[in-house]
Design a protein around this motif. Sequence first.
Motif: not given
Length: 386
Positions: A9-31
């Motif tokens: 898996p490219e993104r091995p995040f399968f937790s039920s909470g907190p769950t995987a960030k949406p595809p394309g997410w990165s912290a530097d995109q936040l306002d």
Amino acid sequence: MTAQPALRPERPFFSSGPTAKPPGWSADQLDTKSLGRSHRSKYAKGRLKYAIDLSRELLGVPDDYLVGIMPGSDTGALECAMWTMLGAGPATVAAWESFGNIWIQDAVKQLKLKDLTPLSADYGEIPDLASIPQDHDVVFTWNGTTSGAKIPNTDWLEPGRKGITINDATSAVFAMEMDWPKLDATTYSWQKIMGSEAQHGMLILSPKAVERIESYDPEWPLPKLFRLKKGDKLNRAIFEGATINTPSMLAVEDYIWALEWAKSIGGLSAMIERANTNSGIVKDWIEATPWLRNMASDPALQTNSGVCMVFQGEWYESLSDEDKAAVPKKIATKLEEMDIGYDFNGYRDAPPGLRIWCGGSVEAEDIRRLLPWIEWAYEELKAGNL
């Protein structure tokens, strides 16, 4: 010895909470313009209101319902609803997994409701919801986060019923359609389907819920975090971005990013479609895997968000109870060590098993790549190599 799968898996995040960030997410995109500011400043309050308005838009919440941001994640929002509205008449609290059982304990031990009917079922099952009287207030969990069992429909809630409905929808909203006309208080957290940060929850109130809050004062004291009224009226500022306590504006911006992402891919219908696709991959695999079964045996009850499975078969049944309990943990631990999949062991209070999150922030291809690795780890465990 079974050969290791070729793809990871490219993104091995399968937790039920907190769950995987949406595809394309990165912290530097936040306002970040709201950071270091008062949450009551014009700009920060505007961002809080934007998060509320965007949530309403995406979920199709009726115009006469109120949407507010609450402290304490889904737990805080749900308990606020219970503490402020229950006790005015008879109530039923329905549970079929860990969190629903917590709401029963709240009603029994904390609120000590005088006219209470607990209604429960085992993991993977649903109690007889049709038996709940229509004059009862009812607390229920739309989707069992720790059991993978959801309500099949809302036929058991009659239109115009006398009692209010309090709906814990935290692992359902944004993955399943909500029947808003039958829901009076609905709660969820940002950390589930949207893959956002924890500690903040949402409370959605119908006009009927508002009337209950304004006309009823419970006999127990209310902590500040649960106080929705100003005088004898609902404090509507809470539903316009004036939060009860100080929120994390960084978490707010993270939630806004996820909401905007969901809107960009097609909104609620696209999120539901992604969850259906992801869960369909897992369910089909379970059906084709003789040593697994879905924790919810009835297909009508099977969730499309956190799919839960338990082990079966001759080898598994030959193990002691202690060794049976260790099977999913050993598989999940091994694959986490290899950075193949994180946090997909079953919930600690649930029957031993695996739980794969399938909400819309997870990519289908990553799920497809995870499953052969689980098969490999299972065979390695049987061979005594784990």
